[in-house]
Design an enzyme around this catalytic site. Structure first.
Site, PDB file in Angstrom:
ATOM      1  N   LYS A  45     -45.171  -0.993  76.581  1.00  0.00           N
ATOM      2  CA  LYS A  45     -43.607  -1.092  76.035  1.00  0.00           C
ATOM      3  C   LYS A  45     -44.078  -0.855  74.500  1.00  0.00           C
ATOM      4  CE  LYS A  45     -39.581  -1.323  74.766  1.00  0.00           C
ATOM      5  NZ  LYS A  45     -38.465   0.044  75.048  1.00  0.00           N
ATOM      6  N   CYS A 128     -37.338   6.748  69.283  1.00  0.00           N
ATOM      7  CA  CYS A 128     -36.248   5.449  69.982  1.00  0.00           C
ATOM      8  C   CYS A 128     -34.921   6.009  69.455  1.00  0.00           C
ATOM      9  CB  CYS A 128     -36.742   4.012  69.610  1.00  0.00           C
ATOM     10  SG  CYS A 128     -35.644   2.991  70.370  1.00  0.00           S
TER      11      CYS A 128
HETATM   12  O1  RRO Z   1     -36.003   0.207  73.927  1.00  0.00           O
HETATM   13  C1  RRO Z   1     -35.217   1.135  73.758  1.00  0.00           C
HETATM   14  O2  RRO Z   1     -33.888   1.183  73.795  1.00  0.00           O
HETATM   15  C2  RRO Z   1     -35.767   2.573  73.912  1.00  0.00           C
HETATM   16  C3  RRO Z   1     -36.857   3.125  73.316  1.00  0.00           C
HETATM   17 BR1  RRO Z   1     -37.909   1.997  72.239  1.00  0.00          BR
HETATM   18  C4  RRO Z   1     -37.295   4.430  73.606  1.00  0.00           C
HETATM   19  O3  RRO Z   1     -38.031   4.887  73.085  1.00  0.00           O
HETATM   20  N1  RRO Z   1     -36.703   5.159  74.485  1.00  0.00           N
HETATM   21  C5  RRO Z   1     -35.647   4.459  75.220  1.00  0.00           C
HETATM   22  O4  RRO Z   1     -34.827   5.240  76.077  1.00  0.00           O
HETATM   23  N2  RRO Z   1     -35.159   3.148  74.911  1.00  0.00           N
END
Ligand code: RRO
Length: 311
Positions: A45, A128
């Site tokens: 993650k 993100c």
């Molecule tokens: O954690 C998120 O909301 C998230 C991330 Br960091 C990302 O790179 N892509 C996504 O769809 N959600």
């Protein structure tokens, strides 16, 4: 049948990875991935310097043909993931994903990786879509160029970046001409399609709490956009930059299409979230069956060999 693949000199026994964010936040989830023999590698993650709870719930919603999420970068904090990737017995290669809340934090995280014992692949998430006040950096071409320039002055380990989807051929030209100036190990394309919206007709409401309901779109709906991004980047990037194809893979056919477009590895998000880690075994056997029926023995037999329609 040989499903092995490589990013630079890192060999993966099998081309499948989890998409970052899927089943890779906690130690238990990471251990599950490490012990799953049908994924060739794993991605952590995206980590920030400090632990984050992320956005308020509900923040993920299943859709008829995919998903919408606004998780908001929930993660255990960088030290936890660096510790995991340096201390865990590695039955398969790991890609360490980082996503600072600012350019300064990105640089700080990469300095820590550079100064650590970690020698594996790192991926900087420049896409993100879900954190308020943190724009998707890779849509800022000049800002990305300046940032990569600063990064490669000190960062000497293998580094890839996670890209958002692009929708205009001019944008593919622009981002590729920037990325081609740097010794990137790989690009991972695509992140979720940012700031989509779903409406529940009965309640007349949005389905996600954060950001008034806006969220990143993933799953089957994202497949055509993902294939286009893999293809367009493969046509433009230096051959030294490998590609992880991410987006919309629910079957072996979808994985086959990603490879035809030029993907070296294929990562799976929404489908693994919905089906569990068993998705890797099913999709692997579906891909093998297609390859078998076509007489292909390895991914090199068809990778990047997508045909166009001539007169
Ligand atoms: O954690 C998120 O909301 C998230 C991330 Br960091 C990302 O790179 N892509 C996504 O769809 N959600």
């Amino acid at each position: 049948m040989d499903l092995s693949s490589k990013i630079q000199n890192v060999k993966f026994e099998n081309l499948f990875l989890n998409a970052s964010g899927i089943h890779c936040q906690t130690k238990e989830e990471l251990d599950d991935l490490m012990n799953n023999s049908y994924s060739g590698g794993m991605v952590t993650k995206s980590a920030t310097s400090n632990h984050r709870f992320g956005n308020p719930l509900p923040r993920y919603h299943s859709l008829p043909s995919g998903s919408i999420n606004s998780m908001g970068l929930p993660n255990e904090g960088f030290d936890f993931y660096l510790d995991y990737v340096t201390r865990t017995e590695q039955k398969k290669p790991i890609i360490l994903s980082v996503a600072g809340m600012s350019k300064e934090e990105d640089l700080e995280l990469l300095h820590q990786i550079q100064d650590s014992d970690y020698q594996g692949l790192t991926e900087l998430n420049l896409s993100c879509p879900n954190v308020i006040g943190k724009p998707q950096m890779a849509y800022d071409f000049q800002g990305s160029d300046i940032m990569l320039n600063e990064i490669f002055k000190f960062f000497k380990k293998p580094l890839g970046i996670k890209l958002p989807p692009y929708f205009d051929l001019v944008h593919f030209d622009k981002i590729a001409s920037i990325l081609n100036q740097y010794p990137l190990s790989h690009v991972n394309t695509i992140n979720s399609i940012g700031n989509g919206m779903w409406v529940d007709i009965e309640s007349e409401k949005v389905v996600l709490k954060p950001k008034g309901g806006f969220g990143g779109i993933g799953g089957a709906m994202a497949l055509p956009t993902a294939l286009a991004n893999v293809r367009a980047l493969r046509q433009r990037l230096n051959s030294s930059i490998d590609i992880i194809g991410t987006g919309g893979v629910t079957t072996g056919r979808d994985a086959f299409a990603h490879i035809l477009c030029g993907a070296n590895m294929v990562s799976i998000g929404t489908q693994v979230y919905e089906e569990g880690l068993g998705a890797f075994e099913r999709i692997t056997s579906e891909l093998k069956e297609i390859m078998n029926s076509k007489g292909y023995h390895s991914l090199d037999d068809f990778r990047g060999k997508l045909k166009t329609i001539e007169d």
